[in-house]
Write an enzyme that holds these catalytic residues in place. Structure first.
Site, PDB file in Angstrom:
ATOM      1  N   LYS A  31       0.841  -1.210   0.000  1.00 51.46           N
ATOM      2  CA  LYS A  31       0.000   0.000   0.000  1.00 51.46           C
ATOM      3  C   LYS A  31       0.869   1.250   0.000  1.00 51.46           C
ATOM      4  O   LYS A  31       2.040   1.222   0.406  1.00 51.46           O
ATOM      5  CB  LYS A  31      -0.959   0.020   1.189  1.00 51.46           C
ATOM      6  CG  LYS A  31      -0.318   0.081   2.584  1.00 51.46           C
ATOM      7  CD  LYS A  31      -0.036   1.464   3.104  1.00 51.46           C
ATOM      8  CE  LYS A  31       0.576   1.443   4.502  1.00 51.46           C
ATOM      9  NZ  LYS A  31       1.282   2.653   4.886  1.00 51.46           N
ATOM     10  N   ASP A  60      -2.607  -1.267  10.599  1.00 45.35           N
ATOM     11  CA  ASP A  60      -2.858  -1.188   9.149  1.00 45.35           C
ATOM     12  C   ASP A  60      -3.521  -2.442   8.591  1.00 45.35           C
ATOM     13  O   ASP A  60      -3.869  -2.482   7.407  1.00 45.35           O
ATOM     14  CB  ASP A  60      -1.534  -0.979   8.388  1.00 45.35           C
ATOM     15  CG  ASP A  60      -1.068   0.473   8.431  1.00 45.35           C
ATOM     16  OD1 ASP A  60      -1.883   1.359   8.775  1.00 45.35           O
ATOM     17  OD2 ASP A  60       0.110   0.713   8.117  1.00 45.35           O
ATOM     18  N   PRO A  96       9.210  -4.054  -0.104  1.00 44.21           N
ATOM     19  CA  PRO A  96      10.319  -3.729   0.806  1.00 44.21           C
ATOM     20  C   PRO A  96       9.883  -3.802   2.276  1.00 44.21           C
ATOM     21  O   PRO A  96       8.756  -3.459   2.617  1.00 44.21           O
ATOM     22  CB  PRO A  96      10.698  -2.296   0.415  1.00 44.21           C
ATOM     23  CG  PRO A  96      10.076  -2.052  -0.911  1.00 44.21           C
ATOM     24  CD  PRO A  96       8.940  -3.001  -1.074  1.00 44.21           C
ATOM     25  N   GLY A 134       7.185   1.382   5.161  1.00 42.75           N
ATOM     26  CA  GLY A 134       6.007   2.253   5.083  1.00 42.75           C
ATOM     27  C   GLY A 134       5.017   1.793   4.031  1.00 42.75           C
ATOM     28  O   GLY A 134       4.094   2.519   3.676  1.00 42.75           O
TER      29      GLY A 134
HETATM   30  O1  C5P Z   1      -0.495  -1.074  15.500  1.00 45.61           O
HETATM   31  P1  C5P Z   1       0.935  -1.280  15.135  1.00 45.61           P
HETATM   32  O2  C5P Z   1       1.582  -2.383  15.924  1.00 45.61           O
HETATM   33  O3  C5P Z   1       1.146  -1.454  13.656  1.00 45.61           O
HETATM   34  O4  C5P Z   1       1.686   0.060  15.515  1.00 45.61           O
HETATM   35  C1  C5P Z   1       3.083   0.147  15.618  1.00 45.61           C
HETATM   36  C2  C5P Z   1       3.437   1.385  16.423  1.00 45.61           C
HETATM   37  O5  C5P Z   1       3.087   2.566  15.692  1.00 45.61           O
HETATM   38  C3  C5P Z   1       2.702   1.519  17.731  1.00 45.61           C
HETATM   39  O6  C5P Z   1       3.381   0.862  18.762  1.00 45.61           O
HETATM   40  C4  C5P Z   1       2.679   3.013  17.950  1.00 45.61           C
HETATM   41  O7  C5P Z   1       3.920   3.447  18.446  1.00 45.61           O
HETATM   42  C5  C5P Z   1       2.580   3.557  16.561  1.00 45.61           C
HETATM   43  N1  C5P Z   1       1.189   3.876  16.140  1.00 45.61           N
HETATM   44  C6  C5P Z   1       0.545   4.961  16.707  1.00 45.61           C
HETATM   45  N2  C5P Z   1      -0.725   5.272  16.320  1.00 45.61           N
HETATM   46  C7  C5P Z   1      -1.349   4.553  15.352  1.00 45.61           C
HETATM   47  C8  C5P Z   1      -0.705   3.453  14.761  1.00 45.61           C
HETATM   48  C9  C5P Z   1       0.572   3.141  15.174  1.00 45.61           C
HETATM   49  O8  C5P Z   1       1.097   5.649  17.578  1.00 45.61           O
HETATM   50  N3  C5P Z   1      -2.573   4.898  14.973  1.00 45.61           N
END
Ligand code: C5P
Length: 286
Positions: free
Chosen positions: A11, A138, A96, A100
């Site tokens: 994405k 995501d 990759p 991101g």
């Molecule tokens: O949810 P996920 O494990 O993918 O998120 C990874 C990190 O990204 C979280 O630990 C947090 O630090 C940050 N994050 C956030 N707010 C979001 C999504 C991710 O702060 N909406």
């Protein structure tokens, strides 16, 4: 034993806005997301009669329950109460890693969709997205794919009119960024410039690719270190010099992408970037 091979698409963030930090440590986001053809291939088996097995073509990725694809399988079992009788997944990575582009989240979403079909559990996309939410922010978007607005932690999804078909040149710069670190950096600054999300939604509604492309914007770009910012800007400049309608960084980076109406200029940008970087791809929107 049942086995199947499925694709997990990458994405891009056409926009990424951070609205504020929440009490649970996450951030409220507003992002316009788009799926691209660049994909990992996952070979998934159930009924293996063996403990969880995860393998990838990249030695450094976790090959245990820490891998999001495996975590998705465990959450699926919990949510449906179905015993998979052993689960294995082999992931052939193309997207990759830590870039991101939602590669790990997309792998997890592909596992959820595949298991739903293989077991006949019959969960709706919405139910699968709720399971995915427990794996990563995501993942719900990746369950749906296409062009969508993601809000809240990333789990509140609204389908948008599909981005007009276009070519995408993308390049991962030579540095890596930690997602939590970037979020904490943004907590320490006043975000001065936000993406024009309403304008982006209008441009998608009108089906105007150039109006979409010039609204590409990611609030994380200004909080990169000066060296990282310079590298991202250089890649963006190269993409734009080759005729990209717009360019930006995806997610928490560092992948930079540009959108093109024609294949030729996108291919020319990719060729030039391939002389400078390892992870460079020509792809299309899905
Ligand atoms: O949810 P996920 O494990 O993918 O998120 C990874 C990190 O990204 C979280 O630990 C947090 O630090 C940050 N994050 C956030 N707010 C979001 C999504 C991710 O702060 N909406």
């Amino acid at each position: 034993m049942q086995e199947r091979t499925v694709k997990a698409y990458g994405k891009l963030n056409l926009t990424l806005d951070v609205l504020g930090r929440r009490d649970d440590g996450y951030h409220n986001l507003r992002m316009v997301m788009q799926t691209v053809e660049l994909a990992d291939a996952l070979t998934i088996a159930i009924g293996t009669g063996r403990a969880l097995q995860v393998s990838t073509n990249l030695g450094f990725l976790p090959n245990n329950a820490k891998n999001l694809a495996a975590s998705a399988a465990l959450r699926f079992q919990e949510a449906t109460g179905r015993d998979l009788g052993g689960f294995s997944v082999h992931i052939q990575k193309t997207i990759p890693v830590c870039a991101g582009m939602g590669g790990g989240s997309s792998d997890a979403a592909a596992v959820l969709r595949a298991l739903n079909e293989m077991t006949g559990a019959g969960l709706s996309d919405m139910e699968l997205a709720r399971v995915g939410e427990q794996v990563g922010s995501d993942v719900p978007y990746c369950v749906f794919g296409g062009t969508a607005l993601a809000e809240g932690r990333g789990e509140r999804l609204t389908r948008l009119p599909a981005l007009p078909a276009c070519w995408v040149a993308l390049c991962k710069p030579g540095f890596s960024i930690s997602t939590p670190e970037l979020f904490s950096r943004i907590d320490g600054v006043k975000v001065r410039h936000h993406p024009d999300t309403a304008g982006m939604l209008g441009a998608l509604e009108a089906g105007e690719l150039s109006d979409v492309a010039r609204r590409i914007y990611n609030v994380f770009e200004p909080v990169l270190s000066p060296r990282q910012k310079k590298e991202v800007q250089e890649i963006k400049n190269l993409l734009l010099q080759h005729g990209a309608l717009g360019a930006g960084m995806s997610g928490t980076g560092p992948t930079v992408f540009g959108l093109y109406t024609e294949k030729g200029p996108a291919q020319a940008a990719v060729r030039e970037l391939q002389g400078l970087y390892r992870d460079v791809f020509l792809t299309r929107t899905v």
